[in-house]
Design a protein around this motif. Structure first.
Motif, PDB file in Angstrom:
ATOM      1  N   GLU A  75       0.821  -1.211   0.000  1.00 15.95           N
ATOM      2  CA  GLU A  75       0.000   0.000   0.000  1.00 15.95           C
ATOM      3  C   GLU A  75       0.861   1.269   0.000  1.00 15.95           C
ATOM      4  N   ILE A  76       1.959   1.242   0.726  1.00 17.90           N
ATOM      5  CA  ILE A  76       2.863   2.397   0.720  1.00 17.90           C
ATOM      6  C   ILE A  76       3.463   2.580  -0.675  1.00 17.90           C
ATOM      7  N   ALA A  77       3.994   1.502  -1.237  1.00 15.80           N
ATOM      8  CA  ALA A  77       4.650   1.594  -2.551  1.00 15.80           C
ATOM      9  C   ALA A  77       3.656   1.998  -3.636  1.00 15.80           C
ATOM     10  N   LEU A  78       2.502   1.349  -3.668  1.00 11.85           N
ATOM     11  CA  LEU A  78       1.510   1.674  -4.689  1.00 11.85           C
ATOM     12  C   LEU A  78       0.972   3.090  -4.509  1.00 11.85           C
ATOM     13  N   GLY A  79       0.769   3.487  -3.260  1.00 18.84           N
ATOM     14  CA  GLY A  79       0.310   4.849  -2.991  1.00 18.84           C
ATOM     15  C   GLY A  79       1.296   5.876  -3.509  1.00 18.84           C
ATOM     16  N   LEU A  80       2.580   5.652  -3.268  1.00 12.43           N
ATOM     17  CA  LEU A  80       3.606   6.578  -3.761  1.00 12.43           C
ATOM     18  C   LEU A  80       3.652   6.614  -5.288  1.00 12.43           C
ATOM     19  N   LEU A  81       3.614   5.440  -5.911  1.00 10.65           N
ATOM     20  CA  LEU A  81       3.654   5.393  -7.371  1.00 10.65           C
ATOM     21  C   LEU A  81       2.450   6.107  -7.988  1.00 10.65           C
ATOM     22  N   LEU A  82       1.275   5.902  -7.409  1.00 12.10           N
ATOM     23  CA  LEU A  82       0.083   6.582  -7.917  1.00 12.10           C
ATOM     24  C   LEU A  82       0.157   8.084  -7.686  1.00 12.10           C
ATOM     25  N   LEU A  83       0.632   8.472  -6.524  1.00 15.12           N
ATOM     26  CA  LEU A  83       0.697   9.891  -6.181  1.00 15.12           C
ATOM     27  C   LEU A  83       1.590  10.672  -7.152  1.00 15.12           C
ATOM     28  N   ILE A  84       2.768  10.131  -7.430  1.00 19.08           N
ATOM     29  CA  ILE A  84       3.694  10.833  -8.321  1.00 19.08           C
ATOM     30  C   ILE A  84       3.459  10.499  -9.785  1.00 19.08           C
ATOM     31  N   GLY A  85       2.661   9.463 -10.038  1.00 20.33           N
ATOM     32  CA  GLY A  85       2.367   9.100 -11.420  1.00 20.33           C
ATOM     33  C   GLY A  85       3.539   8.454 -12.130  1.00 20.33           C
ATOM     34  N   PHE A  86       4.177   7.516 -11.464  1.00 19.64           N
ATOM     35  CA  PHE A  86       5.294   6.789 -12.067  1.00 19.64           C
ATOM     36  C   PHE A  86       4.896   5.327 -12.226  1.00 19.64           C
ATOM     37  N   GLN A  87       5.085   4.808 -13.439  1.00 19.99           N
ATOM     38  CA  GLN A  87       4.639   3.446 -13.749  1.00 19.99           C
ATOM     39  C   GLN A  87       3.160   3.301 -13.368  1.00 19.99           C
ATOM     40  N   THR A  88       2.395   4.299 -13.727  1.00 17.37           N
ATOM     41  CA  THR A  88       1.005   4.402 -13.279  1.00 17.37           C
ATOM     42  C   THR A  88       0.163   3.230 -13.738  1.00 17.37           C
ATOM     43  N   ARG A  89       0.343   2.805 -14.978  1.00 19.24           N
ATOM     44  CA  ARG A  89      -0.479   1.699 -15.485  1.00 19.24           C
ATOM     45  C   ARG A  89      -0.274   0.436 -14.640  1.00 19.24           C
ATOM     46  N   TRP A  90       0.986   0.121 -14.343  1.00 18.86           N
ATOM     47  CA  TRP A  90       1.274  -1.060 -13.517  1.00 18.86           C
ATOM     48  C   TRP A  90       0.813  -0.855 -12.077  1.00 18.86           C
ATOM     49  N   ALA A  91       1.054   0.324 -11.543  1.00 15.90           N
ATOM     50  CA  ALA A  91       0.624   0.603 -10.168  1.00 15.90           C
ATOM     51  C   ALA A  91      -0.897   0.495 -10.054  1.00 15.90           C
ATOM     52  N   ALA A  92      -1.609   0.961 -11.067  1.00 14.62           N
ATOM     53  CA  ALA A  92      -3.073   0.882 -11.045  1.00 14.62           C
ATOM     54  C   ALA A  92      -3.536  -0.571 -11.127  1.00 14.62           C
ATOM     55  N   ARG A  93      -2.926  -1.355 -11.994  1.00 11.20           N
ATOM     56  CA  ARG A  93      -3.306  -2.785 -12.100  1.00 11.20           C
ATOM     57  C   ARG A  93      -3.066  -3.510 -10.767  1.00 11.20           C
ATOM     58  N   LEU A  94      -1.883  -3.300 -10.200  1.00 10.55           N
ATOM     59  CA  LEU A  94      -1.563  -3.959  -8.932  1.00 10.55           C
ATOM     60  C   LEU A  94      -2.472  -3.455  -7.805  1.00 10.55           C
ATOM     61  N   SER A  95      -2.815  -2.184  -7.837  1.00 10.01           N
ATOM     62  CA  SER A  95      -3.749  -1.635  -6.845  1.00 10.01           C
ATOM     63  C   SER A  95      -5.109  -2.297  -6.995  1.00 10.01           C
ATOM     64  N   GLY A  96      -5.560  -2.463  -8.231  1.00  9.49           N
ATOM     65  CA  GLY A  96      -6.833  -3.133  -8.465  1.00  9.49           C
ATOM     66  C   GLY A  96      -6.833  -4.550  -7.925  1.00  9.49           C
ATOM     67  N   LEU A  97      -5.734  -5.264  -8.153  1.00 10.48           N
ATOM     68  CA  LEU A  97      -5.630  -6.637  -7.631  1.00 10.48           C
ATOM     69  C   LEU A  97      -5.600  -6.662  -6.107  1.00 10.48           C
ATOM     70  N   LEU A  98      -4.816  -5.770  -5.511  1.00 11.06           N
ATOM     71  CA  LEU A  98      -4.724  -5.714  -4.053  1.00 11.06           C
ATOM     72  C   LEU A  98      -6.080  -5.377  -3.437  1.00 11.06           C
ATOM     73  N   LEU A  99      -6.757  -4.390  -3.999  1.00  7.95           N
ATOM     74  CA  LEU A  99      -8.067  -3.997  -3.481  1.00  7.95           C
ATOM     75  C   LEU A  99      -9.107  -5.097  -3.699  1.00  7.95           C
ATOM     76  N   PHE A 100      -9.029  -5.794  -4.826  1.00 14.69           N
ATOM     77  CA  PHE A 100      -9.956  -6.896  -5.070  1.00 14.69           C
ATOM     78  C   PHE A 100      -9.710  -8.031  -4.079  1.00 14.69           C
ATOM     79  N   ALA A 101      -8.440  -8.328  -3.812  1.00 18.98           N
ATOM     80  CA  ALA A 101      -8.115  -9.359  -2.816  1.00 18.98           C
ATOM     81  C   ALA A 101      -8.637  -8.943  -1.438  1.00 18.98           C
ATOM     82  N   PHE A 102      -8.488  -7.673  -1.112  1.00 21.20           N
ATOM     83  CA  PHE A 102      -8.999  -7.162   0.151  1.00 21.20           C
ATOM     84  C   PHE A 102     -10.525  -7.291   0.199  1.00 21.20           C
ATOM     85  N   ALA A 103     -11.201  -6.963  -0.896  1.00 18.21           N
ATOM     86  CA  ALA A 103     -12.666  -7.090  -0.950  1.00 18.21           C
ATOM     87  C   ALA A 103     -13.100  -8.537  -0.775  1.00 18.21           C
ATOM     88  N   LEU A 104     -12.381  -9.458  -1.402  1.00 11.00           N
ATOM     89  CA  LEU A 104     -12.709 -10.877  -1.238  1.00 11.00           C
ATOM     90  C   LEU A 104     -12.478 -11.326   0.207  1.00 11.00           C
TER      91      LEU A 104
END
Length: 158
Positions: A75-104
């Motif tokens: 969450e720290i790493a993905l939050g930082l990547l999203l905040l600064i917009g670096f490797q955003t596409r990958w950070a967004a995909r991994l965030s989606g997976l992490l959040l989906f796992a959390f929802a499950l």
């Protein structure tokens, strides 16, 4: 720079996802208050680990701290990547997976209503949608893309 309709929405989604990750992590470190106070869900890592047990009833007890710390670092790493917009596409995909796992996990450990109430499925869907955005305004990715475009044009002129 010409602003497109999706520019502010895309930047807002990056910021909102990052803020959600940072808020959850801040709670684990007691920054929203100690355990049991009004604004703290956990208040410390020990209480967070108890929640990890609830969300992952199939995990052996010895893996709970590891899983909790891995989620926290992710969450720290993905939050930082999203905040600064670096490797955003990958950070967004991994965030989606992490959040989906959390929802499950919320669905399995508590009930689907808690996952819906916390909008975790919606946040996951938003992250996956962000990964499909055509560009990422106000980001390091866009700066890199602009520099690459500029460098390519300079080479063509030579």
């Amino acid at each position: 720079m010409i602003l497109r309709n999706s520019d502010s929405e895309t930047a807002f989604l990056r910021l909102a996802l990052a803020a959600g990750f940072f808020s959850a992590v801040a709670d684990r470190f007691g920054l929203w208050g100690p355990p049991g106070t009004q604004h703290a869900a956990w208040g410390d890592m020990a209480h967070f680990f108890r929640y990890v047990v609830i969300l992952n009833p199939w995990f052996p007890a010895t893996l709970i701290p590891t899983g909790g710390w891995l989620a926290t670092f992710a969450e720290i790493a993905l939050g930082l990547l999203l905040l600064i917009g670096f490797q955003t596409r990958w950070a967004a995909r991994l965030s989606g997976l992490l959040l989906f796992a959390f929802a499950l996990g919320m669905t399995a450990g508590t009930n689907i209503k808690s996952a819906f109430d916390a909008s975790v499925f919606a946040a996951s869907a938003g992250a996956f949608l962000l990964a499909k955005a055509p560009r990422f305004p106000w980001s390091i990715d866009l700066m890199i893309q602009a520099k690459s475009f500029s460098d390519a044009n300079k080479v063509k002129m030579l």
